[in-house]
Design a protein around this motif. Sequence first.
Motif, PDB file in Angstrom:
ATOM      1  N   TYR A 379       0.815  -0.650  -0.042  1.00  0.00           N
ATOM      2  CA  TYR A 379       0.394   0.219   0.365  1.00  0.00           C
ATOM      3  C   TYR A 379       0.789   1.330  -0.180  1.00  0.00           C
ATOM      4  N   HIS A 383      -0.951   5.523  -4.776  1.00  0.00           N
ATOM      5  CA  HIS A 383      -1.360   5.060  -5.397  1.00  0.00           C
ATOM      6  C   HIS A 383      -2.910   5.430  -5.124  1.00  0.00           C
ATOM      7  N   ASP A 384      -3.220   6.385  -4.024  1.00  0.00           N
ATOM      8  CA  ASP A 384      -4.785   6.880  -4.558  1.00  0.00           C
ATOM      9  C   ASP A 384      -4.643   8.092  -4.726  1.00  0.00           C
ATOM     10  N   LYS A 386      -2.906   8.897  -6.783  1.00  0.00           N
ATOM     11  CA  LYS A 386      -2.518   8.822  -8.776  1.00  0.00           C
ATOM     12  C   LYS A 386      -3.924   8.853  -8.897  1.00  0.00           C
ATOM     13  N   ARG A 387      -4.533   7.560  -8.390  1.00  0.00           N
ATOM     14  CA  ARG A 387      -6.241   6.954  -7.783  1.00  0.00           C
ATOM     15  C   ARG A 387      -7.331   8.576  -8.201  1.00  0.00           C
ATOM     16  N   TYR A 411       7.346   1.227  -7.588  1.00  0.00           N
ATOM     17  CA  TYR A 411       5.890   0.738  -7.326  1.00  0.00           C
ATOM     18  C   TYR A 411       5.390   1.267  -6.646  1.00  0.00           C
ATOM     19  N   ASP A 413       3.800   4.568  -7.750  1.00  0.00           N
ATOM     20  CA  ASP A 413       2.797   4.968  -8.622  1.00  0.00           C
ATOM     21  C   ASP A 413       3.411   6.490  -8.740  1.00  0.00           C
TER      22      ASP A 413
END
Length: 641
Positions: A379, A383-384, A386-387, A411, A413
Amino acid sequence: MQNLSLARIRRVITVVFFLVVFLIGYHYLRIFYLVGKLGLLRGSFYFYVLSWELLVFFSAYYVFVRKKRNISIKLAIPISFVIPVLAVWVTESCWNNMLRNIHVPAIIISICIYAILELGFLLLFGSFNAAYIMTILVAFMLGTTNHFVEAFRGDCFKASDILVAGTAAKVADQYNFVLTDGIVRPLILLLWVIVITRFFSFPYIKGAKKRAIMVGAGIVYLVFEYLLFLNVPIFDRFGYEIYPVRPQDSYAEYGATAGFVMTLQDSKIKVPENYSRDEVEGLLATYEDNTDSIEDMPTVIAIMNEAFSDLSVLGDFEAEDYMADWYGISDYTMRGFVYVPVCGGGTANSEFEFLTGLSMAGYNVGVYPYQQYNLKNAYSIGHDLKRIGAETIAFHPYNAFNYNRKNVYKYFDFNNYYSRTDMDPDSPVINWGISDQADYNKLIELYDNSSKPSFVFNVTMQNHGGYTDSLNIDSYVSVGDDYKMYQSMINYLTLVRESSIAYKNLVDHFRNVDEKAVIVMFGDHQPAIYDGSIEALYENDGSIENAAHRYMTPYMIWANYDLGKGQIEKDMSLNYLAANMYELLGIKTDYTGYLLDLQKEFPVIGVFGYEDAAGNWHSYYEQNDRIDEYFRVEYHELTGK
């Protein structure tokens, strides 16, 4: 006649060469023992000069005579049993003056480790001579490395440090390497072993085919040996463990050889006891995730400032207000202290905690997740964000490959990663790394050229140790009379002052930016200063609460618009910081929701212990179901399993 003249010339050259070698050795011994830091050990000086003189003499004699005496295998084998004993002495002598305090079983195990290693070298090289030399050489390198790691970082040399050797080598020239009496003794022994093996011919394997077979067998054996050291938990049977807060104390009890192997065994990801993926996923499912519906997302700038800390948390001392600009920012949204997982070094582990929300307390001592773990499924807030729609940017004004960042950022992002090569080569420096002001100027440039919103994660360099050299600056922080002799401390405080000024300038810049922006800044760890100032300022009484002070650094969350939360003063461990930022921004994920709930019960979860809501500090030896649950959740968020 001509051949005779050439022979005489070679002899003269040889004599001159060894005379120069002797004089160089004598010169350095004289510097260290007669006028240097080892002046109180002048008795050792004469012994080492005599030893050096004999070494040079016998080396020259060997070059002239080149005669060797054959040693039978009946004598070579008994000598082979002595070498591992000497190897243990060499390792411990380099750094530990209390060799007699090491546990006897640990000494025996260490001797066996070197015996196994010696056999591997014997197979690999097919020569007793080479096996003897390599065994003592490895022992010397382990002991010496441990000495300098303790001297520069206040820590011990762990197996995981090999993975960051490249990073350490790039900053090694900022530290002063000084020989000690403990290093000179085993160095003399190593040289004697090398010289003696030149005078005697020990048994060795002859023939190309036999040598090739032995080399193959040696490689296979060394691989087997590595797996043996990695997987056989012999130390667990004696109740030996590496202490999280002061692992060097474990090394003092068990020896550097045993300690190093223990950290090798601890480097594996261990599945927590009673782990169930279904249980963890069911628990996380009770928390909301709104990352698919966030609108009007601001730009987020997160700065992990190298060695930025407030030394007043260690004790009171008289000095000018070197953090006036930091504490003078009155319109912050949240600030306080974060408890980080490292002290004096290990930057990447603080970075790991912030970006993932995973506490290093859940892993074994000496682990570097960036280097040792597969983080493809871990986690991360990258990731968050970018989403949600942010352009994700990482920036570090130094070597791009340090701590395996180039791969880890992929990894996590990050769309782009900028490093020292993207900076102006004439960027100003104050100590030896790019100044914070130059760093922030580049950060502003990256922000201006990015899509909006953006997430920019910046790791600075200005305050990196060492602190012994003069700074490129006109004025230094003034301190009281009791601390004026500590120049490294004064240099460090001056760097922190400049960091505070640069950060205030950055905040002032974003006050005038039209787009919404949030800036999070925190220090990655306290400095490693070895001029005696830390010892004068801070006394460790052995309690968890007191030890935790060495892991405190300031943090601040600031926004150029009203977040509607007022002003919050809160201390926390670093694994919670991103979750608190999310809460201020209205971002919810299952894991950060879980963290915010956990924080209410345990505001600090550190490598040194944890604090409960009542302000009581606890050791991990005290079993706690909620903490155990957290480590199971953490395993899931790290591995995705």
